[in-house]
Design an enzyme around this catalytic site. Sequence first.
Site, PDB file in Angstrom:
ATOM      1  N   HIS A   1      50.348 121.593 -26.052  1.00  0.00           N
ATOM      2  CA  HIS A   1      49.381 120.499 -25.936  1.00  0.00           C
ATOM      3  C   HIS A   1      48.794 120.338 -24.528  1.00  0.00           C
ATOM      4  CE1 HIS A   1      50.582 119.598 -29.971  1.00  0.00           C
ATOM      5  NE2 HIS A   1      49.857 118.493 -30.037  1.00  0.00           N
TER       6      HIS A   1
ATOM      7  N   ASN B   1      55.122 118.211 -27.650  1.00  0.00           N
ATOM      8  CA  ASN B   1      53.850 118.550 -26.982  1.00  0.00           C
ATOM      9  C   ASN B   1      53.721 120.035 -26.662  1.00  0.00           C
ATOM     10  OD1 ASN B   1      52.749 115.995 -27.016  1.00  0.00           O
ATOM     11  ND2 ASN B   1      53.859 115.395 -25.164  1.00  0.00           N
TER      12      ASN B   1
HETATM   13 ZN   LIG Z   1      49.146 117.575 -31.858  1.00  0.00          ZN
END
Ligand SMILES: [Zn+2]
Length: 349
Positions: free
Chosen positions: A240, A237
């Site tokens: 993200h 992530n």
């Molecule tokens: Zn992604």
Amino acid sequence: METIPVKYPGGEYPVCWGETILPDAGRLLRAAGFGGACAVVTNPVVGGHYAQPVLKSLTDHGFQPALCEIPDGEAHKTLQTVAGLYDQFFAAGLDRKSLVLSLGGGVVGDQAGFAAATYLRGVPFVQIPTSLLAMVDAGVGGKTGVDLPQGKNLVGAFKQPRMVIVDAATLATLPGPEFRSGLAEALKHGIIADPALFEAMQQGALPLPKMIAAAIQVKVDIVQADPFERGRRAVLNLGHTFGHAFEKLSGFQLRHGEGVAIGMACAARLAANLGHCAPAVADQIISAIDFLGLPTALPDHEPVAVWQAMGADKKKEAGQLRFILPTAIGQVDIFTDVPQAAVIEVLTK
Ligand SMILES: [Zn+2]
Ligand SMILES: NC(=O)c1ccc[n+]([C@@H]2O[C@H](COP(=O)([O-])OP(=O)(O)OC[C@H]3O[C@@H](n4cnc5c(N)ncnc54)[C@H](O)[C@@H]3O)[C@@H](O)[C@H]2O)c1
């Protein structure tokens, strides 16, 4: 063609990768012991380009494939579309040993995989990802599912594929912005765990299939170590937490990969400001993102609005928000103690 083996609790499957290997699909699957009726799930866009070679290859090797189309786009990634697939599977006479193949980007893969996980309590599943994002990210790891009106990916299942077939030649028809969106995720894998991949991407030095294979290998190593996303897998992530907030605030005008690109630039600046990486590392990350034609500049949002869109306002303590930050090229860590002021600082133009 080359293969990357992927182990998971209870099994193993190959990621077969190369250029123009779609016509080999039938042979590969026959050699793996499959046959009979099967479903090729795709959408009209991808199917228009690639269904015929896949269907022909399957037919040539003794399969009876049925083409199962679903509409294109995230807006259709719903239980209703999956219910439509069950109808098509039934009409095609699929039994518990029949294969479901996904031919498309992450949206097709997530739905075909979820349908395969649930039809007759589970039938074997094969991924043929055709977008760069699906090749380097969604195609491996076993996560499948659909969206609810309440949010993305809220219903799903872990469904490991029996094989993943990555044909880099299919990227020739992928629209440029979708391609660049996928590059953001591939670069992310370099930043997380593969300095050589990062370096090569920064210089545009690696042939596409090799770049894809290296990016897949990073994801494979991470999901093998944490198959059910209980810990370390969170490093995927990177960018993200910020990226999702930018996507949301843009009313989803920003593509996922573009949000992630800006998010990775923010994570790099934050890491440097907090002393977790050298300023030169952050500069290198930002210039690599830029080199790939992806955005790094902050969109015009109030820093507090981004902070709220990250979900920070819903946590009792600001520090509970989790950030994946680079500590070097090819190395990241998970931080839960990032002060709000430091986050606001990188969100301020
Ligand atoms: Zn992604
Ligand atoms: N399961 C996972 O682990 C995982 C990981 C990341 C993302 N995802 C999911 O993946 C989805 C995003 O995937 P995506 O970026 O591939 O989007 P997508 O599947 O919508 O594909 C993008 C567009 O490109 C088209 N396309 C795909 N391949 C093509 C080709 N070769 N030629 C021409 N057009 C082509 C598609 O039809 C679509 O219009 C999201 O729903 C996301 O939630 C899942």
